[in-house]
Design a protein around this motif. Structure first.
Motif, PDB file in Angstrom:
ATOM      1  N   UNK A   1      43.026  34.149  38.930  1.00 33.02           N
ATOM      2  CA  UNK A   1      41.980  34.785  39.743  1.00 33.02           C
ATOM      3  C   UNK A   1      41.124  35.742  38.933  1.00 33.02           C
ATOM      4  N   UNK A   2      41.757  36.449  37.996  1.00 34.98           N
ATOM      5  CA  UNK A   2      40.990  37.409  37.213  1.00 34.98           C
ATOM      6  C   UNK A   2      40.031  36.726  36.252  1.00 34.98           C
ATOM      7  N   UNK A   3      40.367  35.514  35.810  1.00 34.20           N
ATOM      8  CA  UNK A   3      39.408  34.747  35.014  1.00 34.20           C
ATOM      9  C   UNK A   3      38.170  34.436  35.852  1.00 34.20           C
ATOM     10  N   UNK A   4      38.386  34.061  37.111  1.00 35.07           N
ATOM     11  CA  UNK A   4      37.263  33.766  38.000  1.00 35.07           C
ATOM     12  C   UNK A   4      36.420  35.004  38.272  1.00 35.07           C
TER      13      UNK A   4
ATOM     14  N   UNK B   1      38.756  45.101  32.767  1.00 28.97           N
ATOM     15  CA  UNK B   1      39.139  44.662  34.114  1.00 28.97           C
ATOM     16  C   UNK B   1      40.151  43.520  34.040  1.00 28.97           C
ATOM     17  N   UNK B   2      40.023  42.675  33.044  1.00 27.79           N
ATOM     18  CA  UNK B   2      40.952  41.567  32.880  1.00 27.79           C
ATOM     19  C   UNK B   2      42.358  42.088  32.561  1.00 27.79           C
ATOM     20  N   UNK B   3      42.448  43.035  31.644  1.00 28.38           N
ATOM     21  CA  UNK B   3      43.748  43.587  31.241  1.00 28.38           C
ATOM     22  C   UNK B   3      44.350  44.429  32.356  1.00 28.38           C
TER      23      UNK B   3
ATOM     24  N   UNK C   1      43.487  44.686  35.532  1.00 30.15           N
ATOM     25  CA  UNK C   1      43.688  43.910  36.757  1.00 30.15           C
ATOM     26  C   UNK C   1      44.977  43.104  36.711  1.00 30.15           C
ATOM     27  N   UNK C   2      45.243  42.476  35.579  1.00 29.43           N
ATOM     28  CA  UNK C   2      46.494  41.702  35.437  1.00 29.43           C
ATOM     29  C   UNK C   2      47.703  42.631  35.451  1.00 29.43           C
ATOM     30  N   UNK C   3      47.594  43.749  34.773  1.00 30.63           N
ATOM     31  CA  UNK C   3      48.697  44.707  34.767  1.00 30.63           C
ATOM     32  C   UNK C   3      48.978  45.211  36.178  1.00 30.63           C
ATOM     33  N   UNK C   4      47.940  45.480  36.922  1.00 34.69           N
ATOM     34  CA  UNK C   4      48.093  45.944  38.303  1.00 34.69           C
ATOM     35  C   UNK C   4      48.757  44.869  39.168  1.00 34.69           C
ATOM     36  N   UNK C   5      48.321  43.637  39.024  1.00 26.91           N
ATOM     37  CA  UNK C   5      48.909  42.545  39.808  1.00 26.91           C
ATOM     38  C   UNK C   5      50.376  42.319  39.423  1.00 26.91           C
TER      39      UNK C   5
END
Length: 175
Positions: free
Chosen positions: A12-15, A32-34, A36-40
């Motif tokens: 999803x973060x790629x999108x 945001x990619x890093x 955001x993934x860490x948060x998820x």
């Protein structure tokens, strides 16, 4: 979860990143990619950890207090202020947790040996049984979760997170 060495499938973060790059090519959205993934990942991990605590009748906060008392060593007692310092929870928050654990028969409060004004929170024998069983299951669960990474990736991630946390947090007052 077996460790995977193949290229990750777009997520999803790629999108989200692709959409932002199309709309705002002037901004670097890599953070945001890093983050955001860490948060998820953190949200998923929390859900997995809490499920184990709940199997033992504990909330995340209950587990934290009991584990803090257990690792204090015999007689498994600390003041509420000490518990707060070792859990990063306010003493008011600790008091509420201790009240709940005392009602459940997992801890007691007693007068400190060296200061009649001070109260110590102490694990009951039942509290020690509960935290020992919960911690055993917790460690098995964390091993299972970490198995999604290769040992080398886990070591690298630990090093990176340690460095990042050092930049964000004050060092602990005591080891």
């Amino acid at each position: 979860m077996p460790a995977s060495r193949t290229s990750p499938t777009p997520d999803r973060l790629d999108l989200v990143g692709a959409a932002w790059r199309a709309e705002r090519p002037d901004l670097d959205v890599r953070p945001q990619q890093v983050i955001g993934r860490l948060h998820r990942v953190a949200n998923h991990l929390t859900a997995e950890l809490v499920a184990v605590y709940e199997r033992h009748g504990l909330s995340e906060g209950d587990f934290d207090v009991l584990a803090t008392l257990r690792r204090a060593g015999a007689p498994y007692a600390r003041s509420c202020g000490d518990i707060a310092a070792h859990t990063l929870v306010t003493s008011g928050g600790v008091t509420k947790r201790v009240d709940r654990l005392e009602r459940a028969g997992l801890v007691t409060r007693r007068v400190a040996d060296d200061d009649a004004r001070a109260r110590l929170v102490e694990l009951t024998p039942r509290g020690r049984e509960v935290i020992d069983a919960a911690f055993t299951d917790h460690m098995a669960n964390e091993h299972r979760l970490l198995d999604a990474l290769t040992p080398q990736d886990a070591d690298t991630l630990e090093r990176i997170l340690r460095t990042w946390l050092a930049a964000l947090e004050e060092p602990p007052a005591t080891a």
